[in-house]
Enzyme design. Sequence first.
Site: not given
Ligand code: NAP
Length: 282
Positions: A51, A56, A81, A114
Amino acid sequence: MADSTTTAAPPTVEAHGAKIPAIGLGTWRAGMDVVAEAVEAALKCGYRHIDTAIAYANEEGVGEGLRSGGVPRDEIFVTTKIPPDQIGAGALERAAEGSLKRLKLDQVDLLLIHWPNPSIPLKESIRALCAAKREGLTRHIGVSNFPVALLDEAVHRADEPIVTNQCEYHPRLDQTMLIDSCRRHGIAFTSYAPLGRTQILDDPVVTAIASRLQRTPAQVILRWHIQQPMVVAIPKSQSPARIKENFGVFDFELPPEDMAALSALARPDARLVNPSWAPRWD
Ligand code: NAP
């Protein structure tokens, strides 16, 4: 702690002909310096869903990782997106073409709006999104951050199937209404920030389940997502070890009482992503 992964094709959620792998790699805040390696690591441990987004600013790196991962292109599900200021007629198509150039792909698998944009008629942006599909820029189309009423309107106006609505979801944020509306339309719900951006990993309910099942807190939460019908999760990590850990969720099941205990963590004001341009949430 278990970290089992599989190289067999991962489970998918099917929606209007799209087969969306149940776990994808999120890449928000995985900058150009690290994202190619993260995507490559993900593909090598079995991920088939990546994704990204124009916002980004990492599509070139994602493309590099796709090429170095050694997995045939037709086995990978790539989402990007279009930002809300580029979803008008003409602009959306140009933006999608820019993404393809940066990713070095002929088409993506899923192209999302998005965020909704109240200053561009939904009819116009949905028409442009459908046109992008017909022109072959993407295999499937979808939306992101669409509350129930907007989703209903988007589905009604689209003459190509909307296959997902990508929105924030984790055990602290109740999304029952929105997920129900996705299911009514036969579309997938893609959970972003599925780990609650780590804030939920040390919750005592989560850690107790994890230690009883000999899994990590992240695995327990990701399993909770994908065990719900039509739900896909896209955890972000740029650490090869955590990328692998997050994929180790296909060889165990949460019993109904653990599913319920995790869902019961929902509370008001748990939304993590709420920018000034966000729509009025349900
Ligand atoms: P998330 O996936 O809930 O959390 C990411 C965080 O968790 C990072 O700091 C990562 O650090 C850490 N992490 C990952 N796996 C872990 C594990 N097994 N143990 C401990 N920590 C862990 O939050 P997010 O990045 O906001 O959301 C995920 C994805 O959704 C985004 O990357 C993006 O692709 C998408 N997104 C979309 C929108 C939208 O508006 N459509 C908005 C927000 C996000 P490390 O990288 O250091 O492991």
